[in-house]
Motif scaffolding. Structure first.
Motif, PDB file in Angstrom:
ATOM      1  N   ALA A 299       0.836  -1.208   0.000  1.00  0.00           N
ATOM      2  CA  ALA A 299       0.000   0.000   0.000  1.00  0.00           C
ATOM      3  C   ALA A 299       0.867   1.253   0.000  1.00  0.00           C
ATOM      4  O   ALA A 299       0.589   2.227  -0.721  1.00  0.00           O
ATOM      5  N   ALA A 300       1.934   1.230   0.806  1.00  0.00           N
ATOM      6  CA  ALA A 300       2.834   2.386   0.871  1.00  0.00           C
ATOM      7  C   ALA A 300       3.523   2.631  -0.468  1.00  0.00           C
ATOM      8  O   ALA A 300       3.700   3.783  -0.895  1.00  0.00           O
ATOM      9  N   LEU A 303       1.060   4.235  -2.898  1.00  0.00           N
ATOM     10  CA  LEU A 303       0.826   5.631  -2.522  1.00  0.00           C
ATOM     11  C   LEU A 303       2.018   6.496  -2.906  1.00  0.00           C
ATOM     12  O   LEU A 303       1.853   7.603  -3.449  1.00  0.00           O
ATOM     13  N   ALA A 304       3.223   6.006  -2.638  1.00  0.00           N
ATOM     14  CA  ALA A 304       4.434   6.760  -2.981  1.00  0.00           C
ATOM     15  C   ALA A 304       4.564   6.933  -4.492  1.00  0.00           C
ATOM     16  O   ALA A 304       4.948   8.007  -4.977  1.00  0.00           O
ATOM     17  N   GLY A 306       2.127   7.012  -6.772  1.00  0.00           N
ATOM     18  CA  GLY A 306       1.155   7.994  -7.235  1.00  0.00           C
ATOM     19  C   GLY A 306       1.577   9.421  -6.890  1.00  0.00           C
ATOM     20  O   GLY A 306       1.453  10.342  -7.714  1.00  0.00           O
ATOM     21  N   ALA A 307       2.110   9.607  -5.669  1.00  0.00           N
ATOM     22  CA  ALA A 307       2.547  10.944  -5.243  1.00  0.00           C
ATOM     23  C   ALA A 307       3.737  11.420  -6.076  1.00  0.00           C
ATOM     24  O   ALA A 307       3.820  12.595  -6.444  1.00  0.00           O
ATOM     25  N   LEU A 389      -2.598  11.079  -7.698  1.00  0.00           N
ATOM     26  CA  LEU A 389      -2.767  10.965  -6.246  1.00  0.00           C
ATOM     27  C   LEU A 389      -3.977  10.099  -5.918  1.00  0.00           C
ATOM     28  O   LEU A 389      -3.939   9.264  -5.008  1.00  0.00           O
ATOM     29  N   GLY A 392      -3.101   6.365  -6.728  1.00  0.00           N
ATOM     30  CA  GLY A 392      -2.229   5.805  -5.710  1.00  0.00           C
ATOM     31  C   GLY A 392      -2.962   5.539  -4.407  1.00  0.00           C
ATOM     32  O   GLY A 392      -2.782   4.490  -3.770  1.00  0.00           O
ATOM     33  N   THR A 393      -3.820   6.484  -4.021  1.00  0.00           N
ATOM     34  CA  THR A 393      -4.593   6.320  -2.789  1.00  0.00           C
ATOM     35  C   THR A 393      -5.584   5.168  -2.922  1.00  0.00           C
ATOM     36  O   THR A 393      -5.752   4.359  -2.001  1.00  0.00           O
ATOM     37  N   ALA A 396      -3.797   1.894  -2.593  1.00  0.00           N
ATOM     38  CA  ALA A 396      -3.411   1.653  -1.201  1.00  0.00           C
ATOM     39  C   ALA A 396      -4.609   1.179  -0.376  1.00  0.00           C
ATOM     40  O   ALA A 396      -4.499   0.239   0.417  1.00  0.00           O
TER      41      ALA A 396
END
Length: 424
Positions: A299-300, A303-304, A306-307, A389, A392-393, A396
């Motif tokens: 998940a991390a 998220l990373a 996508g950011a 974003l 990615g979220t 996650a």
């Protein structure tokens, strides 16, 4: 390096290498072949690939269903022959209707081959299946790279004949792996083992011959709500494939200041990282508990990634290059983690008596992603940085949902029985 599965494990790795090298020849030139040799227009090529992809979705469940009923080795070899025939038939026609039929058959065989190969590896590797999967993915990436490099070198000739030779090479690779498969042993089938054990028990209790021969009840994955839900979450998590196939390059050239010639290096980075680290990542999937725990770093990573893609939309070229490199690294880590987790959970959640059918249903996740994934990723690109974003979220959150969905697996013995070929 010791290969799980012994001699058959090593032979199946050779099968993987030859298969992916051949597919690399064709995958890098398919659109060009249909354009310059078959003479199709862009819209017709899109229709051709779309229809074949849609038909191919039926391949995994059909292959998995058959694998629970017939010996796996000859079935896998037959599917490879089907792929070879389909590839060679493409050379005989430029008629769109015939090409639609042939590519659909080839896609059906290709998707079925994928799940059957996974099932074979699962049965021969037993408790070491996660490590075998990691080695197999490493070999697969090397094969793709070799095939792609050969195709790139061949295309420098600038003639249409080279496309026919590359397609012929792809067909010959399927014929070769069919022969290699037939040299392997038949792996133990949990379904047949369970049925045999039941017959022995029946003999001890005085049951009739008909009662002894009656097979154990087989569960249907289509009635297993949890497995179907799990497969649906998998279709979402497989989006990392579309990020690399479509999203990363398209975003880099349309929304960032990265030079176009640097874009292929991001895909090279992905390939190198997988080759170097997929085997060490296997330790995250040696048990169900470890696979579930790995969903947190997965998940991390999503998220990373996508950011980082969102941050790459900057006018500063160096910042954009750094952000895109971080994004490619993060999504590659996600790819490796998910491959390990997915392999373990998809097998562990399947009852031994219906392993093929269950893995066939699980194969629908990748097939569905290949159809819908490009639309999702291009939607994220259209939405700009916030789109990445959001993607990615969402990925996650899906990881955490999948962990909750499989939360009881630690206490339930669902893995394949630890059998080897020598025992049966």
């Amino acid at each position: 390096m010791q290969i799980p599965g012994g001699r058959d494990g090593r032979r199946m790795l050779a099968v993987t290498f030859v298969d992916k090298a051949g597919s690399g020849l064709w995958g890098a030139t398919a659109a060009l072949y249909f354009t310059y040799v078959a003479g199709l227009r862009t819209a017709e090529i899109g229709l051709l690939l779309g229809v074949s992809g849609a038909v191919g979705i039926a391949g995994p469940p059909l292959g998995g269903l058959l694998a629970d009923r017939v010996p796996l080795r000859p079935l896998l070899a037959a599917v490879q022959v089907l792929r070879a025939v389909a590839s060679l038939t493409l050379l005989t026609t430029t008629d769109l209707r015939l090409l639609l039929a042939v590519t659909a058959v080839g896609s059906l065989g290709d998707r079925a081959s994928s799940v059957l190969t996974k099932l074979y590896a699962t049965r021969i590797a037993g408790p070491d299946r996660s490590r075998y999967q990691a080695i197999n993915r490493t070999v697969s990436n090397v094969g793709w790279a070799v095939g792609g490099l050969v195709a790139a070198a061949a295309l420098t000739t600038g003639t249409t004949a080279v496309y026919r030779w590359l397609l012929t090479g792809d067909a010959l690779s399927f014929a070769a792996i069919a022969l290699l498969t037939l040299r392997c042993g038949e792996p133990p089938s949990p379904a047949r083992i369970v049925a045999t054990s039941g017959a022995r028990t029946g003999a001890d209790t005085g049951e009739t011959a008909a009662e002894q021969a009656r097979p154990a009840p087989v569960r249907s994955p289509w009635r297993d709500r949890r497995y179907l839900t799990y497969t649906a979450t998998e279709a979402v998590l497989f989006l990392d494939d579309s990020v690399f196939q479509v999203g990363l390059a398209l975003w880099a050239v349309t929304a960032t200041t990265l030079p176009h010639e640097a874009v292929p290096l991001l895909l090279v980075l992905n390939n190198v990282l997988v080759v170097c680290f997929q085997v060490p990542f296997a330790r995250f999937g040696t048990t169900v508990a470890k696979a579930r725990s790995a969903l947190f770093p997965l998940a991390a990573a999503f998220l990373a990634g996508g950011a980082a893609l969102a941050a790459s939309a900057t006018s500063n070229r160096w910042l954009a290059a750094t952000a895109l490199t971080l994004a490619a690294t993060a999504f590659t880590v996600a790819e490796m983690l998910h491959a390990t987790v997915s392999w373990e959970l998809s097998v562990a959640l399947a009852p031994p008596t219906a392993q093929g059918a269950y893995l066939g249903v699980h194969g629908l996740a990748q097939a569905a992603q290949r159809s819908a994934g490009p639309l999702v990723v291009t939607g994220a690109i259209a939405a700009g940085p916030l789109g990445w974003l959001g993607l990615g979220t969402g990925l996650a959150v899906m990881c955490l949902a999948q962990r909750r969905l499989t939360r009881d697996d630690d206490e339930t013995a669902m893995s394949v029985p630890r059998l080897t070929v020598s025992e049966h």
